[in-house]
Design a protein around this motif. Structure first.
Motif, PDB file in Angstrom:
ATOM      1  N   PHE A 116       0.399 -29.696 -43.850  1.00  0.00           N
ATOM      2  CA  PHE A 116      -0.530 -28.812 -43.157  1.00  0.00           C
ATOM      3  C   PHE A 116      -0.908 -29.466 -41.836  1.00  0.00           C
ATOM      4  O   PHE A 116      -0.910 -30.693 -41.722  1.00  0.00           O
ATOM      5  CB  PHE A 116      -1.799 -28.617 -43.984  1.00  0.00           C
ATOM      6  CG  PHE A 116      -1.698 -27.578 -45.070  1.00  0.00           C
ATOM      7  CD1 PHE A 116      -2.222 -26.301 -44.878  1.00  0.00           C
ATOM      8  CD2 PHE A 116      -1.083 -27.864 -46.280  1.00  0.00           C
ATOM      9  CE1 PHE A 116      -2.140 -25.340 -45.873  1.00  0.00           C
ATOM     10  CE2 PHE A 116      -0.986 -26.901 -47.280  1.00  0.00           C
ATOM     11  CZ  PHE A 116      -1.518 -25.634 -47.071  1.00  0.00           C
TER      12      PHE A 116
ATOM     13  N   LYS B 136     -13.464 -26.353 -50.345  1.00  0.00           N
ATOM     14  CA  LYS B 136     -13.718 -25.939 -51.725  1.00  0.00           C
ATOM     15  C   LYS B 136     -13.211 -26.950 -52.726  1.00  0.00           C
ATOM     16  O   LYS B 136     -13.836 -27.189 -53.745  1.00  0.00           O
ATOM     17  CB  LYS B 136     -13.076 -24.576 -51.972  1.00  0.00           C
ATOM     18  CG  LYS B 136     -13.825 -23.494 -51.227  1.00  0.00           C
ATOM     19  CD  LYS B 136     -13.421 -22.116 -51.633  1.00  0.00           C
ATOM     20  CE  LYS B 136     -14.311 -21.076 -50.953  1.00  0.00           C
ATOM     21  NZ  LYS B 136     -13.613 -19.794 -50.800  1.00  0.00           N
TER      22      LYS B 136
ATOM     23  N   ILE C 166     -14.246 -29.537 -56.873  1.00  0.00           N
ATOM     24  CA  ILE C 166     -13.659 -29.355 -58.195  1.00  0.00           C
ATOM     25  C   ILE C 166     -12.649 -30.445 -58.554  1.00  0.00           C
ATOM     26  O   ILE C 166     -12.134 -30.486 -59.654  1.00  0.00           O
ATOM     27  CB  ILE C 166     -12.962 -27.987 -58.316  1.00  0.00           C
ATOM     28  CG1 ILE C 166     -11.799 -27.888 -57.328  1.00  0.00           C
ATOM     29  CG2 ILE C 166     -13.933 -26.848 -58.082  1.00  0.00           C
ATOM     30  CD1 ILE C 166     -10.805 -26.848 -57.758  1.00  0.00           C
TER      31      ILE C 166
ATOM     32  N   TRP D 183       0.153 -24.239 -59.829  1.00  0.00           N
ATOM     33  CA  TRP D 183      -0.575 -25.499 -59.706  1.00  0.00           C
ATOM     34  C   TRP D 183      -0.234 -26.450 -60.841  1.00  0.00           C
ATOM     35  O   TRP D 183      -0.072 -27.659 -60.643  1.00  0.00           O
ATOM     36  CB  TRP D 183      -2.072 -25.238 -59.613  1.00  0.00           C
ATOM     37  CG  TRP D 183      -2.882 -26.467 -59.308  1.00  0.00           C
ATOM     38  CD1 TRP D 183      -3.875 -26.994 -60.059  1.00  0.00           C
ATOM     39  CD2 TRP D 183      -2.761 -27.328 -58.165  1.00  0.00           C
ATOM     40  NE1 TRP D 183      -4.386 -28.123 -59.461  1.00  0.00           N
ATOM     41  CE2 TRP D 183      -3.718 -28.348 -58.295  1.00  0.00           C
ATOM     42  CE3 TRP D 183      -1.934 -27.314 -57.032  1.00  0.00           C
ATOM     43  CZ2 TRP D 183      -3.875 -29.366 -57.364  1.00  0.00           C
ATOM     44  CZ3 TRP D 183      -2.078 -28.331 -56.093  1.00  0.00           C
ATOM     45  CH2 TRP D 183      -3.046 -29.345 -56.258  1.00  0.00           C
TER      46      TRP D 183
ATOM     47  N   PHE E 179      -8.912 -24.902 -60.161  1.00  0.00           N
ATOM     48  CA  PHE E 179      -8.202 -24.753 -58.885  1.00  0.00           C
ATOM     49  C   PHE E 179      -7.661 -23.348 -58.685  1.00  0.00           C
ATOM     50  O   PHE E 179      -7.598 -22.845 -57.564  1.00  0.00           O
ATOM     51  CB  PHE E 179      -7.073 -25.771 -58.791  1.00  0.00           C
ATOM     52  CG  PHE E 179      -6.513 -25.907 -57.408  1.00  0.00           C
ATOM     53  CD1 PHE E 179      -7.342 -26.217 -56.338  1.00  0.00           C
ATOM     54  CD2 PHE E 179      -5.170 -25.703 -57.160  1.00  0.00           C
ATOM     55  CE1 PHE E 179      -6.834 -26.335 -55.063  1.00  0.00           C
ATOM     56  CE2 PHE E 179      -4.655 -25.820 -55.875  1.00  0.00           C
ATOM     57  CZ  PHE E 179      -5.493 -26.135 -54.823  1.00  0.00           C
TER      58      PHE E 179
ATOM     59  N   ILE F 194      -9.718 -21.227 -56.352  1.00  0.00           N
ATOM     60  CA  ILE F 194     -10.028 -21.572 -54.963  1.00  0.00           C
ATOM     61  C   ILE F 194      -8.775 -21.751 -54.106  1.00  0.00           C
ATOM     62  O   ILE F 194      -8.863 -21.962 -52.910  1.00  0.00           O
ATOM     63  CB  ILE F 194     -10.868 -22.855 -54.878  1.00  0.00           C
ATOM     64  CG1 ILE F 194     -10.075 -24.040 -55.433  1.00  0.00           C
ATOM     65  CG2 ILE F 194     -12.180 -22.720 -55.611  1.00  0.00           C
ATOM     66  CD1 ILE F 194     -10.601 -25.353 -54.921  1.00  0.00           C
TER      67      ILE F 194
ATOM     68  N   SER G 228      -5.971 -21.082 -51.783  1.00  0.00           N
ATOM     69  CA  SER G 228      -5.735 -20.056 -50.756  1.00  0.00           C
ATOM     70  C   SER G 228      -4.305 -19.537 -50.868  1.00  0.00           C
ATOM     71  O   SER G 228      -3.447 -20.174 -51.467  1.00  0.00           O
ATOM     72  CB  SER G 228      -5.949 -20.657 -49.373  1.00  0.00           C
ATOM     73  OG  SER G 228      -4.918 -21.581 -49.082  1.00  0.00           O
TER      74      SER G 228
ATOM     75  N   LYS H 226      -2.269 -19.312 -48.505  1.00  0.00           N
ATOM     76  CA  LYS H 226      -1.424 -20.223 -47.727  1.00  0.00           C
ATOM     77  C   LYS H 226      -0.967 -21.396 -48.600  1.00  0.00           C
ATOM     78  O   LYS H 226       0.195 -21.781 -48.606  1.00  0.00           O
ATOM     79  CB  LYS H 226      -2.237 -20.752 -46.539  1.00  0.00           C
ATOM     80  CG  LYS H 226      -1.421 -21.396 -45.450  1.00  0.00           C
ATOM     81  CD  LYS H 226      -2.289 -22.243 -44.519  1.00  0.00           C
ATOM     82  CE  LYS H 226      -3.192 -21.418 -43.630  1.00  0.00           C
ATOM     83  NZ  LYS H 226      -4.043 -22.268 -42.748  1.00  0.00           N
ATOM     84  N   MET H 227      -1.929 -21.947 -49.324  1.00  0.00           N
ATOM     85  CA  MET H 227      -1.650 -23.060 -50.238  1.00  0.00           C
ATOM     86  C   MET H 227      -0.650 -22.636 -51.294  1.00  0.00           C
ATOM     87  O   MET H 227       0.279 -23.381 -51.616  1.00  0.00           O
ATOM     88  CB  MET H 227      -2.977 -23.445 -50.902  1.00  0.00           C
ATOM     89  CG  MET H 227      -2.907 -24.620 -51.811  1.00  0.00           C
ATOM     90  SD  MET H 227      -2.906 -26.150 -50.878  1.00  0.00           S
ATOM     91  CE  MET H 227      -2.679 -27.321 -52.212  1.00  0.00           C
TER      92      MET H 227
ATOM     93  N   ARG I  64       2.778 -22.562 -49.818  1.00  0.00           N
ATOM     94  CA  ARG I  64       3.271 -23.890 -49.507  1.00  0.00           C
ATOM     95  C   ARG I  64       3.771 -24.589 -50.762  1.00  0.00           C
ATOM     96  O   ARG I  64       4.826 -25.212 -50.796  1.00  0.00           O
ATOM     97  CB  ARG I  64       2.136 -24.699 -48.850  1.00  0.00           C
ATOM     98  CG  ARG I  64       2.574 -25.977 -48.175  1.00  0.00           C
ATOM     99  CD  ARG I  64       3.539 -25.737 -47.026  1.00  0.00           C
ATOM    100  NE  ARG I  64       2.998 -24.886 -45.978  1.00  0.00           N
ATOM    101  CZ  ARG I  64       2.417 -25.327 -44.873  1.00  0.00           C
ATOM    102  NH1 ARG I  64       2.330 -26.612 -44.650  1.00  0.00           N
ATOM    103  NH2 ARG I  64       1.966 -24.473 -43.973  1.00  0.00           N
ATOM    104  N   ILE I  65       3.003 -24.471 -51.817  1.00  0.00           N
ATOM    105  CA  ILE I  65       3.366 -25.131 -53.068  1.00  0.00           C
ATOM    106  C   ILE I  65       4.604 -24.503 -53.681  1.00  0.00           C
ATOM    107  O   ILE I  65       5.513 -25.187 -54.158  1.00  0.00           O
ATOM    108  CB  ILE I  65       2.186 -25.055 -54.043  1.00  0.00           C
ATOM    109  CG1 ILE I  65       1.129 -26.062 -53.614  1.00  0.00           C
ATOM    110  CG2 ILE I  65       2.628 -25.342 -55.460  1.00  0.00           C
ATOM    111  CD1 ILE I  65      -0.097 -26.016 -54.457  1.00  0.00           C
TER     112      ILE I  65
ATOM    113  N   VAL J 272       7.481 -25.929 -51.803  1.00  0.00           N
ATOM    114  CA  VAL J 272       7.740 -27.339 -52.142  1.00  0.00           C
ATOM    115  C   VAL J 272       8.418 -27.453 -53.511  1.00  0.00           C
ATOM    116  O   VAL J 272       9.278 -28.299 -53.729  1.00  0.00           O
ATOM    117  CB  VAL J 272       6.419 -28.139 -52.143  1.00  0.00           C
ATOM    118  CG1 VAL J 272       6.583 -29.487 -52.817  1.00  0.00           C
ATOM    119  CG2 VAL J 272       5.912 -28.313 -50.713  1.00  0.00           C
TER     120      VAL J 272
END
Lengths: 217, 217
Positions: free
Chosen positions: A90, A101, A105, B80, B102, B105, B107, B109-110, B113-114, B117
């Motif tokens: 990022f 956030k 957690i 996740w 998680f 929260i 996003s 975008k996240m 990305r994950i 990956v």
DNA sequence: CTAAAAATTTAGGCTTACCTAAATTAATAA
DNA sequence: TTATTAATTTAGGTAAGCCTAAATTTTTAG
């Protein structure tokens, strides 16, 4: 365990304290985007739980307990920023928001795992120190570029992460952490600077210069 | 945007629905660890927002809107889990708990990305399918090992992730996703099984066998 | 030094999401 | 089929965190 909201209060109080500002009801309300009356409520609660001392009409100050709690959050925040930057690639202008956030957690197990994967980093991608587990924070002795005298040669140690657009702009002019630059000229009437990065000369405003922190080199 | 609590309700309703159970006030209360009366409250609210249909005294059913929302959360949860397992090397018995928070929260975008990956995985570390962004879920045609006839040779496709201790136990006897095994003997009186993994023969109880899902091979 | 302005606190309310106890409806067993 | 039991809903409350408006205290300007 402090709630998410309490953690946010403590974090922002710590930030304000760190900047040397008096931590007043209104400055906190501004940071948290919350009505001043609500801040008063919460401050009284936090004072009751010994996270801070409250002098009515004067402001607040973290206790050691409060400082500890704040640093725990900030450590998680900055480690996560580092992880987002190093592992998930990022940009430094995106990570602060993403971490807002997650800091609340992230389990201790996760914190340790990430710290390990990253090789126990000392600073985050903006140059802010990552507090140690024992509550120690290395203080970075850098001064704002806006204070650098004409002719000075400096190295970028930190860039204020409060404004993503500023970060983007800083990248766009070719600056990043540890980059060297020199102050060619200080323009008196608007306090802007002409700086030299590599072979390019660039004019930057005070607003930008005030948010870039450097050391002499 | 549904709140974290709403997301948890939707997710658990989806899970219960998926297992073919009737989704009653009490089954939901059980899953969420919440009093039945509180569930009734929330269910009425969710019904008003068209996340589900509520037949008083009978139970609930997700609407398409509710199903979509549930799958979004479940996608984040499983991605996740996959990330924790593949990149941070958490054990499959640790990841569900870490992902509980998680998922709410993360996003978009996240998430992307994950996903990238990880190479766009289709199943999570327990063999559960990762819902696609368009709301499609591949259904895994596996049957519980407890239903496998004597002599059958099978492959592990999924292990129920509801109980970390079970997952630990399953690892400890040398089983993992895609491992082959055969049913040597079915003991009638307690419904336990003797299975063969590689060259070892192991006795497992029904409880264990009911939570391991396999396909014939 | 005092009056107006600004900051802070108090008072009274709201929303979300939970709770227990009581009332109601459905399921089950005799 | 009816009485008992179980599940569900209703009623009335609570706690956390926020809000606006009014009251109070502090700061600032004349």
């Amino acid at each position: 365990m402090p709630s998410i909201n309490v953690e946010d209060y403590l974090k922002h109080i710590y930030y304000l304290q760190e900047e040397g500002d008096a931590v007043t009801t209104s400055s906190l309300a501004g940071q948290l985007n919350i009505a001043a009356a609500s801040v008063t409520d919460m401050v009284k609660k936090l004072s009751g739980q010994h996270y801070l001392r409250h002098l009515p009409y004067r402001g607040v100050q973290l206790t050691e307990k409060g400082r500890r709690s704040a640093l725990k959050i900030i450590r998680k925040h900055r480690l996560w920023e580092m992880f987002l930057s190093e592992v998930l690639h990022f940009g430094w202008d995106e990570i602060d928001e993403e971490a807002e956030k997650f800091e609340h957690i992230m389990s201790d197990k996760m914190e340790e795992r990430i710290d390990e994967v990253l090789g126990f980093p000392r600073v985050d991608p903006h140059g802010d120190p990552i507090p140690a587990k024992n509550g120690t924070v290395k203080n970075i002795r850098a001064f704002p570029l806006s204070d650098a005298p004409e002719g000075n040669s400096v190295r970028v140690l930190r860039v204020n992460d409060a404004n993503p657009e500023l970060l983007q702009y800083v990248s766009s002019i070719g600056l990043s952490l540890n980059k060297r630059l020199s102050v060619k000229q200080r323009i008196k009437f608007d306090k802007s600077l002409i700086i030299k990065i590599g072979s390019k000369e660039i004019a930057i405003s005070t607003v930008v210069a005030e948010n870039i922190f450097v050391e002499s080199v």
